[in-house]
Design a protein around this motif. Sequence first.
Motif, mmCIF file in Angstrom:
data_model
loop_
_atom_site.group_PDB
_atom_site.id
_atom_site.type_symbol
_atom_site.label_atom_id
_atom_site.label_comp_id
_atom_site.label_asym_id
_atom_site.label_seq_id
_atom_site.Cartn_x
_atom_site.Cartn_y
_atom_site.Cartn_z
ATOM 1 N N TYR A 103 -4.226 162.545 -35.196
ATOM 2 C CA TYR A 103 -5.370 163.124 -34.478
ATOM 3 C C TYR A 103 -6.617 162.306 -34.780
ATOM 4 N N THR B 189 -9.950 162.939 -35.810
ATOM 5 C CA THR B 189 -10.523 164.148 -36.422
ATOM 6 C C THR B 189 -11.886 163.882 -37.048
ATOM 7 N N ARG C 179 -10.715 168.231 -33.997
ATOM 8 C CA ARG C 179 -9.784 167.244 -33.428
ATOM 9 C C ARG C 179 -10.175 166.974 -31.982
ATOM 10 N N GLY D 141 -6.685 167.687 -29.609
ATOM 11 C CA GLY D 141 -7.211 168.911 -30.197
ATOM 12 C C GLY D 141 -7.252 170.011 -29.146
#
Length: 266
Positions: free
Chosen positions: A93, A95, A110, A128
């Motif tokens: 991800y 992030t 995310r 996300g």
Amino acid sequence: MRASLIQIAVDPDESVNSRRDRVASLVSDQRGADLVVLPELWPVGAFAYTAFADEAEPLRGPTHDLMAKAAADAGVWLHAGSFVERADDGTLYNTSLVFTPEGERAAAYRKIHRFGFDKGEAVMMGAGEDLVTVALPQTTLGLATCYDLRFPELFRGLVDAGAQTLVIPAGWPERRRAHWTLLAQARAVENQAYVLAVGTAGTHAGVEQAGHSIAVDPWGEVLAEAGAGEEVLTVEFDPAGVTATREQFPALKDRRLGLAPPSSGR
Ligand SMILES: NC(=O)CCC(=O)C(=O)O
């Protein structure tokens, strides 16, 4: 409220470890600011797709821990930009992390819209699913990342959740710099919110970065704008400007939600 937007140069000749240490020291130097913001994927580079898997870290990895300490050293709220997270199930991800002035993690976001269409981040990373806001004493942050800037509905969701300052770390290419500036101002105007948009500098993976980090007020005026190279852009703003703008020009109240779908018009 004083914010320091740190536009990091991502240079392929600098190792990820060296850059992490250098950025930690830059953050530690920002004592006196209320909020410090870093760009997207600054440890590895937003377009360095081939390095994503090798440089991925758990949520609580080296970037997390170093940035938590830097926030506490400086005594600032820190939006630490984003890094490549490897989740417990192996998914990567993009992030972002936010830390309190005591070095506690306040939020992780995310990135929802992945860039690259059929390659790069879009195929290598998970998306996300959650909107994230963070309440600071002075203002409520709404989090978004780079390509998210192109999706106004995400920002409306953040505003509906109470966001007053939209924070957008990015690794935006020079080739589309006009879009960056235009969209940052558009998101500020349409949402009557501050926008703090922080890009990277330099060239990595053959993609020249736009730099030109920008702070925009709720009326759409540019408060500060960086140049192309590495730079700490400092901006002072009054968080009450959001409420004042929304009261003086209450366009958000005129939204028409739940309109019927188009008919043939006959
Ligand atoms: N890292 C990104 O999300 C790049 C986005 C971009 O280049 C664009 O939207 O244009």
